[in-house]
Write a protein that holds these residues in place. Structure first.
Motif, short mmCIF file in Angstrom:
data_model
loop_
_atom_site.label_atom_id
_atom_site.label_comp_id
_atom_site.label_asym_id
_atom_site.label_seq_id
_atom_site.Cartn_x
_atom_site.Cartn_y
_atom_site.Cartn_z
N GLY A 167 66.98 -22.88 5.23
CA GLY A 167 67.28 -23.30 6.60
C GLY A 167 68.70 -23.77 6.76
N TYR A 170 71.16 -20.90 6.34
CA TYR A 170 71.12 -20.04 7.52
C TYR A 170 71.98 -20.62 8.63
CZ TYR A 170 69.13 -17.21 11.28
OH TYR A 170 68.97 -16.35 12.33
N GLU A 171 71.80 -21.92 8.88
CA GLU A 171 72.58 -22.56 9.94
C GLU A 171 74.08 -22.54 9.62
OE1 GLU A 171 70.62 -26.31 10.27
OE2 GLU A 171 69.11 -25.54 11.64
N TYR A 189 71.87 -22.25 16.83
CA TYR A 189 70.68 -22.79 16.18
C TYR A 189 70.75 -24.31 16.15
CZ TYR A 189 69.85 -18.00 15.42
OH TYR A 189 69.62 -16.68 15.65
N SER A 217 64.75 -20.14 12.92
CA SER A 217 64.42 -20.14 11.49
C SER A 217 63.28 -21.09 11.16
CB SER A 217 65.66 -20.51 10.67
OG SER A 217 66.07 -21.84 10.97
N SER A 219 63.17 -24.42 11.57
CA SER A 219 63.56 -25.74 11.06
C SER A 219 63.03 -26.88 11.94
CB SER A 219 65.08 -25.85 10.91
OG SER A 219 65.73 -25.64 12.15
N THR A 248 65.24 -12.85 12.49
CA THR A 248 65.10 -14.32 12.52
C THR A 248 63.64 -14.70 12.31
OG1 THR A 248 66.90 -14.33 14.13
CG2 THR A 248 65.76 -16.39 13.79
N LEU A 251 63.06 -14.66 8.73
CA LEU A 251 63.63 -15.84 8.10
C LEU A 251 62.70 -17.04 8.26
CD1 LEU A 251 66.39 -16.54 6.65
CD2 LEU A 251 66.75 -17.90 8.67
N ALA A 252 62.11 -17.19 9.45
CA ALA A 252 61.16 -18.29 9.68
C ALA A 252 59.98 -18.18 8.73
CB ALA A 252 60.69 -18.28 11.13
N ASN A 255 61.09 -19.17 5.31
CA ASN A 255 61.29 -20.62 5.27
C ASN A 255 59.95 -21.35 5.11
OD1 ASN A 255 63.23 -22.59 5.18
ND2 ASN A 255 63.79 -22.46 7.33
#
Length: 507
Positions: A167, A170-171, A189, A217, A219, A248, A251-252, A255
């Motif tokens: 996370g 990614y940010e 984000y 993502s 977070s 995305t 990615l979530a 995560n």
């Protein structure tokens, strides 16, 4: 521990790894390669760390250790390990082997990396002609494997600790890509401290369901879940989300997988045009907590089909064609449970005062007494935009006929390019919200009648007076000081003339 790694080291190593792709493909494409390789490296390091721990405990007993590893939270087939790929990096076929490894990880872990038939890695292929011909592609991927094998990207749990590696990385990458890519202001984000603030304000409880309809993502969702663990020592909660962008969404899912958040449901699709979080009757699911940082003033949000929305989300009014802020707000309101539902949403300040259809929607939400608080944030908090934002808190269980306004715009920790909220800044906002009382030049509890008198305009300066009166100037004191200075000047001129005369420069 002296070997502890920090996020800055990881970020720097990742940014250097991007050099492998620069000049070959666009940043928006290689971002997915970098993050997917980070995922693969991370789970390989976790797996290897656990294997080494068992080996230290039981000795050289491969069959016993293999059996012990079956109780791990995820499965990593041997041929799918980063290290197996790294050892074969000089052989042809790197792209194909990496794709096969990702597929094997998906298959070995059942539904943890899939949702409704969609697999996390289906939009990502390392065996692509975008990387050039076979030889160039193989060389690029060899360099990538070597970059991730460097000591600074050893991501063993003992080194990483509690860091949200994926996370945070990614940010970090999004922030850097946005700075050079000229992305629209809405495409950013949520900074970690803003997620912390929202999670604190909403105060999730054990047994509650938490939803983010624009989850990015993931977070913000996970921060809310972690509040339940931190405050109540319980993992009794369920996370739900929807994300429109396929990569995305992937990615979530990654995560959630990495953080052991197995009780989640993250859907892929456009929340406004095609909400996927539905109950068995095909109606919108209802949640205890709904929170989001949706795209600011989204153009083409689905205006054309809003009037015929089968979920009646826009019965209070249809938002403007080119600004989708209230489309997300109305969707979120509609998914709140009647007795316990509460909601926190990040919005641009225009949402507070724009007129026309937005003004009518805002008026209805206020008259229904759903709005609990309006919190103004500092500028330059968000990646990709310098504009200040606000957090709106809605509460279905609200009883007071008031709205709390907090102006936190002047309290922040300034950075080179981005401002941040400190722990003290966050604590002050949360304590003021919970106390629900006016604080001079910081917060004001407004009655619904006052808001009505202001034509339902929620612009914070209308309620929180931050004006600092300038100290009154004492003209007599200024005059006396001026006379004193004049006298001192005469003395200095006289003294200077005396020195000059002694040096032979007299008149």
């Amino acid at each position: 521990m002296s070997d502890q790694i920090n996020q800055d080291t990881i970020n720097k190593a990742l940014w250097n790894a991007c050099d492998t792709f620069r000049g070959t493909i666009s940043a928006d494409t290689y971002k997915d390669f970098i993050l997917t390789m980070l995922f693969l490296k991370y789970i390989s390091d976790v797996w290897r760390d656990h294997y080494d721990n068992y080996q230290a405990e039981y000795g050289d007993e491969p069959e016993l250790i293999e059996e012990m590893m079956k109780s791990e939270r995820f499965v990593l087939p041997k041929q799918a390990s980063f290290y197996t790929l790294w050892e074969r990096r000089h052989e042809p076929g790197n792209g194909e082997r990496i794709d096969q490894a990702l597929h094997a990880i998906e298959e070995a872990n059942g539904t943890k990396l899939k949702d409704a038939g969609k697999s996390v890695f289906q939009d990502i292929t390392f065996n692509t002609d975008k990387l050039g011909d076979s030889k160039q592609k193989n060389d690029i991927l060899r360099h990538l494997l070597e970059d991730f094998a460097k000591p600074e990207l050893s991501l063993k749990p003992s080194r990483v600790g509690t860091l949200d590696v994926i996370g945070n990385a990614y940010e970090y990458l999004i922030k850097n890509f946005a700075a050079s890519g000229g992305q629209k202001a809405g495409e950013f984000y949520t900074p970690p401290e803003v997620s912390d603030l929202i999670a604190e304000l909403l105060d999730p409880q054990p047994g509650e369901s938490i939803c983010d309809p624009a989850c990015g993502s993931g977070s913000l969702l996970m921060k809310c879940g972690r509040k339940v663990v931190a405050n109540h020592g319980s993992k009794q909660y369920a996370l739900y989300g929807q994300e429109a962008i396929g990569s995305t969404w992937s990615l979530a899912k990654m995560n959630m997988f990495l953080h052991g958040e197995d009780n989640h449901k993250i859907e892929w699709g456009d929340t406004i045009r095609n909400p996927k979080l539905l109950d068995k009757n095909g109606d919108l699911m209802l949640f205890d907590i709904v929170t989001a940082n949706p795209p600011f003033s989204l153009d083409k949000w689905g205006h054309d089909s809003a009037e015929s929305d089968k979920f009646s989300r826009f019965r209070r009014g249809i938002p403007p064609k080119t600004k989708g802020d209230y489309a997300f707000i109305l969707h979120m309101i509609e998914t709140l449970k009647p007795g316990t539902g509460r909601m926190g949403v990040v919005v641009p300040h225009g949402v507070l005062f724009r007129g026309s259809s937005e003004g009518k929607i805002r008026q209805q939400l206020i008259e229904e007494n759903l709005l609990d608080a309006v919190i103004g944030l500092p500028e330059k908090l968000f990646y990709g935009t310098g504009i200040p934002a606000a957090i709106l808190i809605f509460n279905k269980a609200k009883t007071e006929d008031t709205v709390l306004f907090i102006d936190a715009s002047r309290e922040f920790k300034s950075g080179k390019n981005q401002n941040q909220l400190s722990e003290d800044n966050i604590s002050k906002i949360v304590e003021t919200y919970r106390a629900n009382t006016s604080v001079d030049k910081y917060a004001y509890v407004a009655s619904l009648d006052e808001i009505k008198e202001n034509d339902y305009n929620l612009n914070i300066p209308r309620y929180v007076d931050t004006f600092e009166e300038e100290e009154e100037i004492d003209l007599m004191a200024v005059r006396a000081e001026r006379e004193q200075l004049k006298a001192q000047m005469v003395e200095l001129e006289t003294e200077m003339a005396k020195y000059l005369e002694e040096l032979g420069y007299g008149a």
